[in-house]
Structures are given as structure tokens and as C-alpha cells.
Design a protein around this motif. Structure first.
Motif, PDB file in Angstrom:
ATOM      1  N   ASN A 104       8.198  11.671 -12.280  1.00 32.96           N
ATOM      2  CA  ASN A 104       8.873  12.516 -11.281  1.00 32.96           C
ATOM      3  C   ASN A 104       7.903  13.004 -10.203  1.00 32.96           C
ATOM      4  N   VAL A 105       6.675  13.352 -10.622  1.00 32.84           N
ATOM      5  CA  VAL A 105       5.664  13.786  -9.644  1.00 32.84           C
ATOM      6  C   VAL A 105       5.384  12.636  -8.676  1.00 32.84           C
ATOM      7  N   LYS A 106       5.204  11.436  -9.243  1.00 35.79           N
ATOM      8  CA  LYS A 106       4.890  10.281  -8.389  1.00 35.79           C
ATOM      9  C   LYS A 106       6.081   9.915  -7.505  1.00 35.79           C
ATOM     10  N   ASP A 107       7.294  10.011  -8.063  1.00 35.50           N
ATOM     11  CA  ASP A 107       8.490   9.708  -7.262  1.00 35.50           C
ATOM     12  C   ASP A 107       8.673  10.722  -6.132  1.00 35.50           C
ATOM     13  N   ALA A 108       8.359  11.987  -6.404  1.00 41.71           N
ATOM     14  CA  ALA A 108       8.501  13.019  -5.362  1.00 41.71           C
ATOM     15  C   ALA A 108       7.518  12.724  -4.231  1.00 41.71           C
ATOM     16  N   TRP A 109       6.331  12.273  -4.592  1.00 40.30           N
ATOM     17  CA  TRP A 109       5.308  11.920  -3.588  1.00 40.30           C
ATOM     18  C   TRP A 109       5.776  10.709  -2.784  1.00 40.30           C
ATOM     19  N   TRP A 110       6.275   9.698  -3.509  1.00 42.37           N
ATOM     20  CA  TRP A 110       6.713   8.454  -2.844  1.00 42.37           C
ATOM     21  C   TRP A 110       7.883   8.730  -1.913  1.00 42.37           C
ATOM     22  N   ARG A 111       8.776   9.615  -2.359  1.00 42.03           N
ATOM     23  CA  ARG A 111       9.936   9.974  -1.550  1.00 42.03           C
ATOM     24  C   ARG A 111       9.475  10.600  -0.235  1.00 42.03           C
ATOM     25  N   SER A 112       8.509  11.531  -0.363  1.00 41.11           N
ATOM     26  CA  SER A 112       8.065  12.234   0.829  1.00 41.11           C
ATOM     27  C   SER A 112       7.176  11.346   1.720  1.00 41.11           C
ATOM     28  N   MET A 113       6.353  10.497   1.123  1.00 45.46           N
ATOM     29  CA  MET A 113       5.373   9.734   1.896  1.00 45.46           C
ATOM     30  C   MET A 113       5.899   8.393   2.387  1.00 45.46           C
ATOM     31  N   VAL A 114       6.870   7.796   1.647  1.00 50.94           N
ATOM     32  CA  VAL A 114       7.354   6.473   2.030  1.00 50.94           C
ATOM     33  C   VAL A 114       8.845   6.513   2.397  1.00 50.94           C
ATOM     34  N   GLN A 115       9.670   6.994   1.466  1.00 52.80           N
ATOM     35  CA  GLN A 115      11.116   6.897   1.673  1.00 52.80           C
ATOM     36  C   GLN A 115      11.610   7.666   2.892  1.00 52.80           C
ATOM     37  N   LEU A 116      11.097   8.874   3.110  1.00 54.90           N
ATOM     38  CA  LEU A 116      11.614   9.699   4.206  1.00 54.90           C
ATOM     39  C   LEU A 116      10.914   9.420   5.539  1.00 54.90           C
ATOM     40  N   ARG A 117      10.100   8.352   5.586  1.00 52.75           N
ATOM     41  CA  ARG A 117       9.373   8.047   6.824  1.00 52.75           C
ATOM     42  C   ARG A 117       9.633   6.592   7.206  1.00 52.75           C
ATOM     43  N   ASP A 118       9.378   6.270   8.455  1.00 55.59           N
ATOM     44  CA  ASP A 118       9.474   4.851   8.811  1.00 55.59           C
ATOM     45  C   ASP A 118       8.121   4.293   9.236  1.00 55.59           C
ATOM     46  N   ASP A 119       7.054   5.082   9.000  1.00 52.50           N
ATOM     47  CA  ASP A 119       5.735   4.638   9.452  1.00 52.50           C
ATOM     48  C   ASP A 119       4.774   4.417   8.287  1.00 52.50           C
ATOM     49  N   VAL A 120       5.298   4.381   7.040  1.00 53.65           N
ATOM     50  CA  VAL A 120       4.417   4.176   5.883  1.00 53.65           C
ATOM     51  C   VAL A 120       5.017   3.110   4.974  1.00 53.65           C
TER      52      VAL A 120
END
Ligand code: ATP
Length: 436
Positions: free
Chosen positions: A48-64
Motif C-alpha cells: 500500500n505504501v508503494k502503491d500510494a507512492w506510485w499513484r502520486s508519482m506516476v498515475q496522477l501525472r503525465d510526465d513520469v
């Protein structure tokens, strides 16, 4: 009413063992040198910690974009990065008890026996060395990566050419890293095998300072949004003498652990150091060419580098609380729903055959949406307590009235308030409360 800090540490470590978050590794053999295994709840929470990070750093962005590079890595990578030459801690030996310590962690005396008869400090390389293939010689040396970052630098051109991204853009990676730490400790704060979550964000050189500020603020916000109170978190800029020679700015996100402030994440402006170093060592061009302007440059890099296992521990400590419910003391993990191992517990009021089929139906209805636990043994009060202790935000109780009114009781972990909800709107009700 919160317990004093030393007790919190002990209580959290205890809870982790007792409830299946984290076990000492190879415990039946007496444990193994500060290594840990993640149990049924720990594996859920770490994910969950890693998914929360991935969500914020990759999923919610279009530049990563993401990457998963190999752990076994080419010696040239570590030659270019400087790790072979300089990734070392200064070590001293105690001549009296023969223990070995990090020189920067002690003050002139051996923490083991108190002797001041110490050797001079000598550097000790922290990388784990191994051999690839059947022959153990210098030609077959490989290293377990001590950080995930270099995987992003050596794949810079691959990603640039295949992803159609252009600076500013980032590459994100999560995974295991290995460091032969001299003094591991404080539970999973410092271990030799740990998980990192790193972003390398490539920008036009002139924009480096602005993006550095942006990522400092962004990363601080990530921890507070997931429930760490602002007064237990700080952004600490490195002193000039602490800075790596190539960095024009580094700030650590620090958490107030029970023993004091400790780093959760470092945000660094690494300039063009890494790409240039790999370009020189490999002979490849690692640059960005802007076709529109005809401009060619080596991007600068902003790196937010976090620890997944270390931040999981911080989230657990920050969430740990005790209070009283109905005159009884209770332990409760006030975890953000996104981090809680289970989101919902389905609890039939009694184990009687009449309730089980309906309770299982409710479970099956919820499982596609939320990670659920099902528990039908012991009194309902004790079962609520068990769920509070592992941070489950919502309990759903199926009782004898449910057979008639097709409704269940939803209990909130933090307030312990209970409301009656029709089964047909249960998924929506829980979705609204959990805001995953
Ligand atoms: P420290 O000063 O604590 O040794 P560092 O500055 O060397 O850490 P970095 O190389 O910046 O750490 O690594 C980024 C992140 O990886 C750290 O902020 C931390 O969360 C995590 N990390 C680093 N080393 C360890 C370790 N031995 N065990 C657990 N997590 C670690």
C-alpha cells in the motif's frame, strides 16, 4: 492520551510481531543479522505504501514513466557512479572488545565496552559483491545495487527514445536495494536489505533550482496527506559541508522517530553529474536533442529518493494510539485508509449457521472493491478490538436483524460510531468513507 515515546517504539515492534506485520528473519534459527520478513499484514501495508507512492508519482501525472531495472548490476555502473571508489563508511575497531563501529556514530569511546582504545577510521565499502556464473574471479564480479537510481540513468536513452517524453520528465522505480550497513538497527529503520522508491526527474539545466523546490514541497505533502502530522515532519536543508560534491541542493524529509529526527527521504539536485559520468565511462551520448530548437543538452536531475520500508515504519509509529472505549483501554492504528492492510472486516455477529451464508454473500459483494478480512470467532467486542489494532477503517457486522431488513451495521474505527446501512448501498457507502 498518547503513551511516552520509548513505549511507543516497543509497542509498535511488539504489535508488528504479534499481529503479523514484520517478523525477524529466520527466527527459528535465532534470527539473521537484522534482516526481517514481512508477514501477512506487513506485505499488504508495504504494498500500500508503494502503491500510494506510485499513484502520486506516476498515475496522477503525465510526465513520469516507470522502470524496473535489474538488481544484479554491471561493475562499470558503480565505477561511473562513484560507488566503487567512495560509497564507504568510516569504520573504527575497538582494540579491547574487537567490535566494529561507524566512526561518525560514536564519540571517542566504544559503545559496547566503553574503551577508548580505538583504531583510526578506515573506509569500508557498503556494496554487496558477488560473482555471476560458476567462476569466482575478478572478471565475473557483480554488485547487488545499493540504490535503484543508477538503473534510471543507464536507461536514460532507452526511455527517452521509447516513451516520447521530453524534459521535464521523470523515471520512477521501486525495489530492493542492498547495503552492507555496519550498524543496522532501530527495527526496519536501517537494514541491509531494504526497499526504495526513487524518482529521477530530468529538466533543462536552467530549471533545476525551480524543480528542486517543487519536489521538496511535493514530497513533504505526500507524507502529510497520508496522515503524518506536520509537527512530526520537517524538511531539513543540508549544510554546505554535508552536500555531495556534485549537488547544488539537498533537503531531507525527516520524521520525528521515538529516538529523534531521522531521514525518510532525500531530495537532491544532482545536476548533470550522473548522466555525464555514465557518458564518459560508456562512451555513449546521454543527451537530449530538441528537434524544434536544434538545441542539444545534458539534462539536470532532481532526485526524490525515499525508503519504502523505512516510511512504512514511520506511518506505523505516527498511526499508533491508545484510548478508552466503553471504559476499556484499546490500541488503535489510525492509518490512512489507503495504507491500512485491510479496508473492511466482515463480522457475522454469531457463528450460527443462519448468519454465515449471508455474511459470506456480503463478503463476496465487497471483495472486488476492497481488501477484506472475514472473522467469525470470539465476541464481537474482541473482534472490533482486533481490527482497531491492525488499523482496519471499517467493520461490517451482519446480525440477526440483517436476515429481515437486509441491512448491516458499519462501525468506524476512529470514532467507533455505528450506523445501519442497506446491503444494496454498502459498496457506495464504504467507498465514500474510504476515499481510496
Ligand atoms: P542514511 O543517511 O540514513 O544512511 P542515506 O542518506 O544514505 O541514508 P539515501 O542514499 O539518500 O540514504 O537513500 C534514500 C532513502 O533510502 C533513505 O532516505 C531511506 O529512506 C532509505 N534507506 C537508505 N538506506 C537504508 C537502509 N539501510 N535501510 C532502510 N532504508 C534505507
Amino acid at each position: 492520551m498518547s503513551p511516552p515515546p520509548t513505549d511507543v517504539m516497543e509497542a509498535v515492534v511488539n504489535l508488528c510481531k504479534r499481529r503479523g506485520f514484520v517478523f525477524p528473519s529466520a527466527e527459528i534459527y535465532g534470527g539473521f543479522r537484522s534482516t526481517y520478513d514481512y508477514g501477512p499484514l506487513g506485505v499488504l501495508m508495504l504494498r500500500n505504501v508503494k502503491d500510494a507512492w506510485w499513484r502520486s508519482m506516476v498515475q496522477l501525472r503525465d510526465d513520469v514513466v516507470g522502470l524496473d531495472a535489474a538488481i544484479l548490476s554491471h561493475p562499470k555502473v558503480w565505477e561511473a557512479s562513484g560507488h566503487l571508489a567512495t560509497f564507504a563508511d568510516p569504520l573504527v575497531d575497538c582494540r579491547h572488545c574487537k567490535e566494529r563501529w561507524r566512526a561518525d556514530h560514536i564519540e571517542g569511546a566504544c559503545p559496547g565496552c566503553g574503551s577508548t582504545d580505538l583504531t583510526d577510521a578506515r573506509p569500508f565499502n557498503l556494496m554487496f559483491k558477488t560473482y555471476v556464473g560458476p567462476v569466482e574471479d575478478e572478471a565475473n564480479v557483480a554488485y547487488l545495487r545499493p540504490e535503484t537510481a543508477q538503473g534510471m540513468f543507464v536507461n536514460f536513452m532507452n526511455v527517452l527514445q521509447t516513451s516520447r517524453k521530453r524534459p521535464p520528465f521523470g523515471i520512477a522505480q521501486q525495489g530492493k536495494s542492498f547495503r552492507n550497513e555496519i550498524t543496522p538497527g532501530n527495527f526496519v529503520f536501517r537494514t541491509r536489505e531494504f526497499e526504495q522508491m526513487e524518482l529521477e526527474y530530468f529538466v533543462p539545466p536552467a530549471d533545476g533550482p525551480r524543480w528542486f523546490e517543487y519536489w521538496c514541497a511535493e514530497r513533504f505533502r505526500w507524507y502529510t496527506e497520508l496522515g503524518i502530522p506536520e509537527d512530526q515532519l520537517r524538511l531539513r536543508p543540508h549544510e554546505p559541508e554535508e552536500l555531495s560534491h556534485y549537488s547544488t541542493g539537498t533537503s531531507d524529509v525527516e520524521f520525528l522517530f521515538p529516538w529523534g529526527w531521522g531521514e525518510l527521504e532525500g531530495v537532491a539536485n544532482r545536476t548533470d553529474f550522473d548522466l555525464k559520468a555514465h557518458a564518459t565511462t560508456s562512451g555513449e551520448r546521454l543527451e537530449y536533442f530538441d528537434q524544434a530548437s536544434g538545441e542539444r543538452y545534458v539534462p539536470h536531475v532532481i532526485e526524490p529518493a525515499a525508503g519504502a520500508t523505512r516510511s512504512m515504519m514511520a506511518f506505523l509509529i505516527a498511526a499508533f494510539d491508545t484510548d478508552e472505549v466503553g471504559g476499556e483501554p484499546r490500541t488503535v492504528l489510525r492509518l490512512h485508509p489507503r495504507l491500512a492492510p485491510y479496508k473492511v472486516a466482515v463480522l457475522p455477529l454469531s457463528k450460527k449457521d443462519t448468519l454465515t451464508p449471508l455474511a459470506r454473500q456480503v463478503l463476496a459483494q465487497l471483495q472486488p472493491h476492497f481488501l477484506c478480512e472475514y472473522d467469525e470467532t470470539q465476541s464481537i467486542g474482541r473482534r472490533y478490538r482486533r481490527q482497531d489494532e491492525i488499523g482496519t477503517p471499517c467493520c461490517v457486522t451482519v446480525d440477526f436483524d440483517t436476515l429481515e431488513d437486509k441491512a448491516v451495521t458499519v462501525r468506524d474505527r476512529d470514532s467507533t460510531e455505528q450506523v445501519r446501512v442497506p446491503i444494496e448501498s454498502l459498496v457506495d457507502e464504504l467507498g465514500g468513507r474510504l476515499r481510496l
